[in-house]
Design an enzyme around this catalytic site. Sequence first.
Site, mmCIF file in Angstrom:
data_model
loop_
_atom_site.group_PDB
_atom_site.id
_atom_site.type_symbol
_atom_site.label_atom_id
_atom_site.label_comp_id
_atom_site.label_asym_id
_atom_site.label_seq_id
_atom_site.Cartn_x
_atom_site.Cartn_y
_atom_site.Cartn_z
ATOM 1 N N ASN A 13 0.847 -1.194 0.000
ATOM 2 C CA ASN A 13 0.000 0.000 0.000
ATOM 3 C C ASN A 13 0.887 1.251 0.000
ATOM 4 O O ASN A 13 2.099 1.159 0.165
ATOM 5 C CB ASN A 13 -0.896 -0.037 1.251
ATOM 6 C CG ASN A 13 -2.150 0.803 1.109
ATOM 7 O OD1 ASN A 13 -2.308 1.592 0.165
ATOM 8 N ND2 ASN A 13 -3.061 0.648 2.060
ATOM 9 N N PHE A 14 0.259 2.393 -0.153
ATOM 10 C CA PHE A 14 0.922 3.703 -0.040
ATOM 11 C C PHE A 14 2.048 3.899 -1.047
ATOM 12 O O PHE A 14 3.033 4.588 -0.754
ATOM 13 C CB PHE A 14 1.416 3.955 1.399
ATOM 14 C CG PHE A 14 0.314 3.840 2.426
ATOM 15 C CD1 PHE A 14 -0.753 4.742 2.420
ATOM 16 C CD2 PHE A 14 0.315 2.823 3.375
ATOM 17 C CE1 PHE A 14 -1.785 4.639 3.360
ATOM 18 C CE2 PHE A 14 -0.709 2.712 4.313
ATOM 19 C CZ PHE A 14 -1.756 3.629 4.309
ATOM 20 N N LEU A 15 1.906 3.302 -2.226
ATOM 21 C CA LEU A 15 2.870 3.585 -3.298
ATOM 22 C C LEU A 15 2.656 5.027 -3.761
ATOM 23 O O LEU A 15 1.567 5.396 -4.195
ATOM 24 C CB LEU A 15 2.659 2.614 -4.468
ATOM 25 C CG LEU A 15 3.384 2.946 -5.764
ATOM 26 C CD1 LEU A 15 4.895 2.997 -5.582
ATOM 27 C CD2 LEU A 15 3.019 1.946 -6.852
ATOM 28 N N THR B 189 -4.521 -3.224 -3.768
ATOM 29 C CA THR B 189 -5.657 -2.675 -4.514
ATOM 30 C C THR B 189 -5.192 -1.419 -5.234
ATOM 31 O O THR B 189 -4.256 -0.744 -4.794
ATOM 32 C CB THR B 189 -6.831 -2.298 -3.593
ATOM 33 O OG1 THR B 189 -6.373 -1.371 -2.609
ATOM 34 C CG2 THR B 189 -7.424 -3.507 -2.900
ATOM 35 N N LEU C 292 -6.649 -0.809 3.337
ATOM 36 C CA LEU C 292 -6.827 0.585 3.758
ATOM 37 C C LEU C 292 -6.518 1.572 2.636
ATOM 38 O O LEU C 292 -5.658 1.327 1.838
ATOM 39 C CB LEU C 292 -5.923 0.855 4.955
ATOM 40 C CG LEU C 292 -6.128 -0.118 6.114
ATOM 41 C CD1 LEU C 292 -5.045 0.067 7.158
ATOM 42 C CD2 LEU C 292 -7.519 0.082 6.718
#
Length: 388
Positions: free
Chosen positions: A136-138, A172, A388
């Site tokens: 996440n948080f790319l 995602t 998230l």
Amino acid sequence: HHRFWETQPVGQFKDLGDTSLPEGPIEPPSLLSDVKSEPCNLPAPYEWTTCDMDDERTCTEVYNLLSLNYVEDDENLFRFNYSTEFLRWALRPPGYFKAWHIGVRVKATKKLVAFITGVPARIRVREDVVRMAEVNFLCVHKKLRSKRLAPVMIKEVTRRVHLENIWQAVYTAGVVLPTPTTTCRYWHRTLNPKKLIDVGFSRLGARMTMSRTIRLYKLPESTVTPGFRKMELRDVPAVTRLLRQYLSQFVVALDFDENDVEHWLLPLENVVDSYLIVSPETHEVTDFCSFYSLPASILNNPNYSVLKAAYSFYNVSTKTPLLQLMNDALIVAKQQDYDVFNALDVMHNEAVLKELKFGPGDGHLHYYLYNYRVRNGLKPSELGLVLL
Ligand code: YNC
Ligand code: MG
């Protein structure tokens, strides 16, 4: 054409119709001794950094990078504004690896310009529980886009995940990549119609006035289900049992243990909130609902700067109908001054969204597995997993 993704062990578009391909890992694990011990090469002006999320200053640097450069809607009206407390929560679950919180700095100035993270999770696919990384948080700074930095970030997180002997990941994205395991839709339930319309999040419906709209979305002052209360530490065992039982019906789902439940679902102010229903007769926990708090910055509006959004997380209904349970969640979110309540059409959500006056959003959220093939055509309702 996907120059990077075509080289990766993910389902490829050309294989979409091929039912002869088996479910499971796409390629076998390598020997740990064959995993590169050196970080991937970055362009000369940049260097890798591991972001220590316990450190206040580092956490603020990450917050600043994301709050200015992370995901925006298609019309660039809003940008996700994950809080520092949220980031600390999201990135430090049980068994997390600090080395999976990866930043890129400009060598000369030490400015943080890119970020990507993984956290460990056990994901069940049918009968098999697989250790995976949730990636996440790319984020790449706006001034450094389209320079093929993202593939380097992804290769580096992959290397560090492999070093922990983990060979699968789940993630995602709003963009279509090779190839979605399933494609979900966000639905939005207006709590504060006037503000949502003022900031351009929603529009006044045809033949609707503002006062009719306000009436349409009005909710009771207090929750309606007897025994509805906030989750507490002592509820962890009961909630874990309830959730495990409930999630066992989905094809792909998180495999929660008590430590996970304590971390991910115990209320944490302005981050995650959970409620349950204790049967007045048996004193057993029969139902559960939760949401997380992810505000959005409102870009270029003279009156408002932040949109307060709640996101439906995990809900379990056994005795109380899901409709009533989620309606109570809407009521507490309204009490807490959220402007909108969002939910994906995962698990059993789809069946109640319309009646609860959620409207479909315009974007899609695609779920992906790395190095794991699942039969094509998995439905959102077969997914028991919210990232998230
Ligand atoms: C994306 N979101 O297709 P191809 S979601 C994955 N996820 O590759 P460049 C993405 N890949 O098509 P830019 C992606 N977006 O040529 C783009 N790509 O094969 C692919 N936005 O790289 C893209 N955050 O550096 C293409 O693009 C290649 O400078 C192009 O950077 C992309 O966190 C990005 O939306 C997204 O900050 C960093 O646009 C940038 O545009 C940005 O030239 C705003 O990259 C914020 C944003 C994405 C949020 C997310 C999930 C990320 C999952 C990454 C994949 C993980 C794989 C599993 C690894 C562990 C494996 C194990 C074991
Ligand atoms: Mg780039």
